[in-house]
Design an enzyme around this catalytic site. Structure first.
Site, PDB file in Angstrom:
ATOM      1  N   GLY A 341      11.829  -3.239  -1.291  1.00 46.84           N
ATOM      2  CA  GLY A 341      10.598  -3.055  -0.971  1.00 46.84           C
ATOM      3  C   GLY A 341       9.134  -2.866  -1.792  1.00 46.84           C
ATOM      4  O   GLY A 341       8.785  -3.722  -2.748  1.00 46.84           O
ATOM      5  N   GLY A 343       5.396  -1.214  -2.110  1.00 46.57           N
ATOM      6  CA  GLY A 343       3.960   0.113  -2.117  1.00 46.57           C
ATOM      7  C   GLY A 343       2.726  -0.467  -2.353  1.00 46.57           C
ATOM      8  O   GLY A 343       2.725  -1.990  -3.440  1.00 46.57           O
ATOM      9  N   GLY A 346       3.451   0.050  -6.591  1.00 44.04           N
ATOM     10  CA  GLY A 346       4.485  -0.922  -7.221  1.00 44.04           C
ATOM     11  C   GLY A 346       6.028  -1.449  -5.996  1.00 44.04           C
ATOM     12  O   GLY A 346       5.588  -1.282  -4.776  1.00 44.04           O
ATOM     13  N   VAL A 348      10.087  -2.213  -5.921  1.00 41.77           N
ATOM     14  CA  VAL A 348      11.118  -1.141  -5.943  1.00 41.77           C
ATOM     15  C   VAL A 348      12.091  -2.663  -5.663  1.00 41.77           C
ATOM     16  O   VAL A 348      12.566  -3.664  -4.782  1.00 41.77           O
ATOM     17  CB  VAL A 348      11.911  -0.107  -5.006  1.00 41.77           C
ATOM     18  CG1 VAL A 348      12.907   0.372  -4.537  1.00 41.77           C
ATOM     19  CG2 VAL A 348      10.198   0.802  -5.026  1.00 41.77           C
ATOM     20  N   LYS A 362      11.261   1.217  -9.866  1.00 40.38           N
ATOM     21  CA  LYS A 362      10.269   1.563  -8.999  1.00 40.38           C
ATOM     22  C   LYS A 362       9.183   0.448 -10.227  1.00 40.38           C
ATOM     23  O   LYS A 362       8.907   1.281 -11.447  1.00 40.38           O
ATOM     24  CB  LYS A 362       9.214   2.235  -8.657  1.00 40.38           C
ATOM     25  CG  LYS A 362       8.232   2.099  -7.977  1.00 40.38           C
ATOM     26  CD  LYS A 362       7.746   2.830  -6.483  1.00 40.38           C
ATOM     27  CE  LYS A 362       6.914   4.000  -7.507  1.00 40.38           C
ATOM     28  NZ  LYS A 362       6.372   5.142  -6.569  1.00 40.38           N
ATOM     29  N   ASP A 458       0.688  13.426   1.083  1.00 39.13           N
ATOM     30  CA  ASP A 458       1.154  12.248   1.203  1.00 39.13           C
ATOM     31  C   ASP A 458       2.367  11.974   1.881  1.00 39.13           C
ATOM     32  O   ASP A 458       3.290  11.487   1.556  1.00 39.13           O
ATOM     33  CB  ASP A 458       1.235  10.993  -0.052  1.00 39.13           C
ATOM     34  CG  ASP A 458       0.768   9.867   1.048  1.00 39.13           C
ATOM     35  OD1 ASP A 458       0.625   9.599   1.765  1.00 39.13           O
ATOM     36  OD2 ASP A 458       1.510   8.063   0.405  1.00 39.13           O
TER      37      ASP A 458
END
Length: 638
Positions: A341, A343, A346, A348, A362, A458
């Site tokens: 994935g 984000g 960074g 992953v 990551k 978060d």
């Protein structure tokens, strides 16, 4: 005549050096003192001794008749000073009194042998590694099972019910020897001389820790006169030799005092002729300085972004994660073959350690120039270990390349189970309730379970990861902040978090200061989405009253209505109602009206019939809904 004058000059120079040395030695030799059973003489001195005694670099203290030495601003007990072998033996105060059935914890957590510049590392010192393992099967030839004893605030974390405690002699261990599901917590140092008998017994390790570590001042002591006379001191056999000779370009040996050209103006005595090249020396130094300045200016903007990271890692001596090289990261991820994935901070990738377990790696984006997100993640999650917080196994820092290595979560993030996607099996209401309870316990640990208060800032479905048994773990600490536990209000220069989960006090300062209650609000929004299995804000809802889901839920409960649920039994309805009422408490407008996370855990575990309805989350929810929609729309466009 010329040669006679030269010999006279050399003799006078040597006589002056010898006389000065003898006078200093006589002054220092008259200074002698003691502290407890430790005899103190040159080069050591007590803090209370006259200024002409000993060497200030070897200063000791004597509180309560106990000899103490300061190494890297930390206090250690001195157990022995061996003046014949130039050795001093010291011990961490926390390791002095070992008990029978447990291993004491050191006062200071260091990854290197404690030392300062006058001392050399002494070869026989070995690391004693404190290890926590989730598994019970480890190599008995390496690990010795024990418990860690000490003050309550030290041992409450290490002796948790989910882990098993071990110690090991780390002299010949490598990263690959670390058993699966085990992590290094502390490294203490001891001299190999303190080991007796079988190194795999608890008593032998306890003896070694109590014996302490050794440092040598042999080179500093033996080379001080040589270096004072501008000679070159180097090891020779069991001692050190001093050489004042130097050589010209042809390899010819030049006479004294030619060695002084290493330390100042280029002045060479050769054959009675003095050759002074002051101007050329200045020009050469100026040219070198100019080149260095140009290179520095050119590289500054390229390396300044990484310097803060390197400085941080050098000052953190109690970090548990392993530091990997970039080549190890590439090998671990099979050259970044499988992407899991991506984000904001960074990308992953899936990886595998040499010891077998899978990991998530990551790679931080290079656009994160300040490195603050990287530092936040390492400094927070690198210190903690909790069943509901994702474990940071290691990290990599090489220039612009920065990586974080986490334990692998096979079931991914929570968001795809709250908002079902094609091919994803829905979780039961009981599973969703257990996940919400685990997340609450994890946040409570961040707020109250560490020496420093950790605010995540978060909390959202995307940052809740699920292991193979769907146990939740909080991840992504890029926005986290560390604060003293007694700080109720914290200072922030800008709002941080994700729209839809950010507490209102991050925008409206007049309703209250920013505190750990900001995480409580984010958790409440997450909990409401888990209970309703839908977004809290849905501009395309069939009815206007359902646009902002929490307000609609509040109105339904306030009017005595039940929330419609498909394929749910009575127990499921009770759990969902419990989650929704707790969520309504968590998302109160004013921070003071929200419960702390330990109270949230109690409310979730308690009887829903005993829960009171909170005040309405917003004064005028229908009017605020339009404003929230506008904020979300603008944010998503940006």
């Amino acid at each position: 005549m010329m040669f006679a004058r030269r010999r006279l000059w050399i003799s006078t120079f040597l006589l002056l050096v010898i006389c000065t040395t003898i006078v200093k030695a006589q002054n220092n030799s008259r200074c002698s003192s003691s502290c407890g059973d430790i005899h103190i003489r040159f080069p050591f001195r007590l803090k209370a001794d006259p200024q002409n005694c000993g060497d200030s670099r070897f200063q000791l203290d004597c509180p309560n008749n106990r000899t103490v030495i300061s190494l890297e601003s930390r206090k250690y007990y001195v157990l022995e000073i061996n003046y014949d072998q130039f050795l001093i033996r010291a011990v961490d105060p926390g390791l002095v009194n070992q008990t029978t059935n447990c291993i004491s914890l050191p006062n200071y957590f260091t990854t290197n042998v404690p030392s300062t510049s006058p001392f050399d590392y002494f070869a026989p010192n070995i690391p004693i590694i404190y290890v926590n393992c989730l598994a019970t099967t480890v190599d008995p030839s390496l690990y010795v099972k024990t418990t860690f004893c000490g003050s309550q605030n030290k041992t409450s974390f290490f002796n948790s019910s989910q882990s098993h405690s071990y110690v090991a002699i780390g002299e010949d261990m490598s990263i690959t020897d670390l058993a699966e599901n085990c992590s290094m917590e502390i490294v203490a140092w001891a001299s190999a001389r303190g080991l007796s008998g079988d190194n795999t017994t608890l008593s032998s390790i306890q003896d070694a820790l109590s014996y302490g570590f050794e440092l040598s001042w042999k080179r500093t002591f033996l080379c001080r006169e040589c270096e004072a006379s501008q000679g070159n001191c180097f090891a020779e056999g069991d001692g050190y030799s001093c050489d004042h000779r130097c050589y010209d370009d042809t390899g010819m040996d030049l006479p004294l005092p030619c060695s002084i050209h290493y330390y100042g103006v280029l002045t060479i005595f050769y054959g009675g002729t003095v050759l002074i090249s002051l101007l050329s020396f200045r020009f050469f130094c100026g040219f070198i300085f100019l080149i260095a300045l140009i290179v520095y200016k050119w590289r500054r903007r390229h390396i300044s972004m990484y310097q803060s990271i390197e400085d941080f890692l050098q000052t953190q001596s109690n970090l548990v994660p392993i530091k990997y090289s970039y080549s190890e990261i590439k090998k671990m991820t099979n050259k970044f073959k499988e992407k899991l994935g991506e984000g904001a901070y960074g990308t992953v990738f899936k990886g595998k350690l040499r010891s077998g377990p899978f990991v998530a790696v990551k790679m931080m984006h290079k656009s994160m120039t300040s490195g603050q997100e990287f530092i936040s993640e390492v400094s927070t999650i690198g210190r903690i270990h909790h069943v509901n917080v994702v474990q940071l196994i290691g990290f990599c820092v090489e220039g612009s390349k920065r990586a974080l290595v986490y334990e692998f979560m096979p079931n991914g993030s929570l968001d795809k189970y709250i908002f079902p996607q094609e091919g994803i099996v829905s979780l039961s209401y009981k599973q969703m309730f257990e996940i919400s309870l685990g997340v609450a316990r994890g946040i409570d640990y961040l707020h109250r379970g560490c020496d420093m208060q950790i605010l995540h800032f978060d909390i959202k479905p995307h940052n809740i990861l699920l292991d193979e048994d769907f146990n939740p773990k909080i991840s992504d600490f890029g926005l986290a902040k560390l604060y003293p536990t007694d700080d109720s209000i914290v200072s922030l220069t800008a709002a941080r978090g994700t729209m839809g989960y950010m507490a209102p006090e991050l925008f409206y300062k007049n309703i209250g200061g920013v505190s750990y209650k900001a995480d409580v609000y984010s958790y409440g929004m997450l909990l409401m989405e888990m209970a309703g299995r839908r977004k809290n804000l849905n501009p395309f809802a069939d009815h206007l009253s359902q646009i902002y889901f929490p307000t609609w839920v509040y109105d339904q409960f306030n009017e005595g209505n039940d929330i419609e649920m498909q394929n749910a039994n009575e127990e499921d309805r009770r759990m969902v109602k419990n989650m929704m009422i707790v969520a309504l408490w968590c998302i109160q407008m004013k921070p003071a009206d929200r419960p702390a996370m330990n109270k949230v855990v109690e409310m979730l575990e308690g009887d829903v019939e005993l829960l009171q309805m909170p005040p309405k989350p917003f004064v005028a929810p229908r009017e605020i809904a339009g404003d929230v929609i506008e904020r979300i729309t603008i944010s998503s466009e940006i």
